[in-house]
Design a protein around this motif. Structure first.
Motif, PDB file in Angstrom:
ATOM      1  N   ILE A 110       1.009  -1.399   0.183  1.00 12.11           N
ATOM      2  CA  ILE A 110      -0.599   0.041  -0.284  1.00 12.11           C
ATOM      3  C   ILE A 110       1.359   1.088  -0.316  1.00 12.11           C
ATOM      4  N   MET A 111       2.508   1.849   0.311  1.00  8.65           N
ATOM      5  CA  MET A 111       2.776   1.939   0.409  1.00  8.65           C
ATOM      6  C   MET A 111       4.105   1.974  -1.122  1.00  8.65           C
ATOM      7  N   ALA A 112       3.693   3.489  -1.614  1.00  8.74           N
ATOM      8  CA  ALA A 112       4.738   4.859  -2.353  1.00  8.74           C
ATOM      9  C   ALA A 112       5.920   4.470  -2.023  1.00  8.74           C
TER      10      ALA A 112
ATOM     11  N   GLU B 281       4.778   3.698  -8.113  1.00 13.93           N
ATOM     12  CA  GLU B 281       3.530   2.899  -7.427  1.00 13.93           C
ATOM     13  C   GLU B 281       3.506   2.165  -5.680  1.00 13.93           C
ATOM     14  N   ALA B 282       2.244   1.333  -5.475  1.00 15.65           N
ATOM     15  CA  ALA B 282       2.866   0.792  -4.265  1.00 15.65           C
ATOM     16  C   ALA B 282       4.016  -0.456  -3.779  1.00 15.65           C
ATOM     17  N   LEU B 283       5.126  -0.391  -3.816  1.00 15.92           N
ATOM     18  CA  LEU B 283       5.760  -1.565  -3.181  1.00 15.92           C
ATOM     19  C   LEU B 283       5.467  -2.625  -1.923  1.00 15.92           C
ATOM     20  N   LEU B 284       5.180  -1.707  -0.806  1.00 16.21           N
ATOM     21  CA  LEU B 284       5.544  -2.201   0.354  1.00 16.21           C
ATOM     22  C   LEU B 284       4.597  -1.884   1.425  1.00 16.21           C
TER      23      LEU B 284
ATOM     24  N   PRO C 250       4.942   6.916   2.949  1.00 16.88           N
ATOM     25  CA  PRO C 250       5.106   6.347   4.086  1.00 16.88           C
ATOM     26  C   PRO C 250       5.201   7.812   5.708  1.00 16.88           C
ATOM     27  N   VAL C 251       5.710   7.274   6.738  1.00 15.21           N
ATOM     28  CA  VAL C 251       6.156   8.534   7.214  1.00 15.21           C
ATOM     29  C   VAL C 251       7.145   9.233   7.436  1.00 15.21           C
TER      30      VAL C 251
END
Length: 350
Positions: free
Chosen positions: A143-145, A151-154, A227-228
């Motif tokens: 869901i994280m880009a 794109e979302a990879l993590l 991401p944070v």
């Protein structure tokens, strides 16, 4: 709407018994879910019960599956959950780590082919309750880009860390994305828009509509949750990206599981559970006293204008737990209605 702790716990227990789990296992599953609500983490509490039921009805979660030891040493183990209920496999994995830590100082357990296990902090806290340092992490579907990626990879890839102290343990439990997918789903359920800067569309632009974000993630159209630290380097989003990578390494890489970017969320989740007996570094009581001293010094520091207290990780959650046990757990109207309907369907009193 508030629901008494005992009522909510009993309802969850009886619901999972209806799906074939024995009373002991149903208690564990319910305990993990309701603990999230006690801590105020609504996205991972009883609001998710229909998602677990859907996976049970699809036979993604295998009711009778048991964990298999793939590799084991005195200090470590790799377990295969064979798509068992995540809360059950995870509790067994952390109990294995705790046992090893008590015998040999450290216990490190990798779990693969598991399912969603609720809040990571629940398992770290199991170790803290035994006067051990506890760590748990889990990967999740992408869901994280990552920084500079479209794109979302993590996954949200949360990291939980618990250390005994005085009044409350230090309990950190945080996703490496600015919000979790569960929170996006909660915003969708309650008809709210997301905060700007949390999520982006397939072009990398801000997108605040939760339905669009969830559709893009589900259909792998691009974009996702940041991401944070947020987008790019200016606000250090690469740090959240880095934390997510650490979690991915400690779960899927070490455990021989499936990477977030290839997960289907159907029995292919990787998790880790670590327990450390800090008594090997000195007197345990003295170490716990020093931990409390550190927290106390932070509490006594100069406060920001208008603020009365400086919190450390876990304090707000334990305070909420105390209040919610006494006065009932808040349940949003939509979830309340879902549980009512579920109870009628299964013949479980609500």
């Amino acid at each position: 709407m508030r629901v008494q702790y005992e009522k909510l716990h009993r309802f969850c227990e009886e619901t999972f018994q209806k799906y074939g789990f024995n009373s002991k296992d149903s208690f564990v599953i319910a305990d993990v879910l309701v603990q999230a609500d006690l801590f105020g983490v609504e996205s991972h509490g009883v609001s998710r019960i229909l998602k677990y039921i859907d996976l049970l009805e699809q036979k993604v979660i295998q009711i009778d599956a048991g964990t298999e030891i793939v590799k084991e040493t005195k200090l470590s183990a790799v377990l295969d959950a064979h798509s068992a209920m995540g809360q059950l496999a995870a509790t067994e994995a952390m109990q294995t780590a705790i046992k090893k830590a008590k015998q040999h100082g450290i216990g490190m357990v990798q779990l693969r082919n598991s399912n969603h296990y609720g809040i990571a902090g629940y398992y770290a806290l199991l170790a803290a309750k035994e006067h051990l340092l506890g760590v748990s992490m889990t990967n999740s579907p992408a869901i994280m880009a990552p920084t500079f990626c479209a794109e979302a990879l993590l996954g949200s890839n949360p990291i939980a860390f618990a250390m005994p102290a005085g009044k409350y343990p230090f309990l950190y439990d945080g996703a490496t994305t600015v919000i979790t997918r569960g929170k996006v789903e909660l915003y969708q359920k309650t008809g709210k828009q997301l905060m700007e800067g949390w999520t982006v569309d397939e072009t990398g632009k801000n997108e605040v509509r939760p339905d669009i974000i969830l559709k893009n993630i589900r259909e792998k159209r691009g974009g996702g949750i940041l991401p944070v630290g947020g987008r790019g380097e200016l606000s250090a989003g690469y740090k959240g990206y880095g934390y997510a990578m650490i979690c991915e390494i400690m779960t899927s890489v070490l455990g021989g599981g499936v990477f977030s970017m290839h997960k289907t969320d159907k029995g292919d989740t990787s998790q880790c559970f670590y327990a450390v007996d800090y008594g090997m570094f000195g007197d345990k009581r003295e170490i716990e006293d020093r931990m409390q001293m550190l927290i106390s010094e932070i509490h006594q520091a100069k406060k920001e204008e208008g603020q009365q207290h400086i919190y450390t990780a876990g304090e707000k959650e334990f305070e909420k737990e105390k209040e919610y046990r006494e006065n009932g757990i808040p349940v949003n109207d939509k979830t309340y209605q879902e549980l009512e309907i579920l109870g009628k369907k299964l013949g479980v009193a609500w």
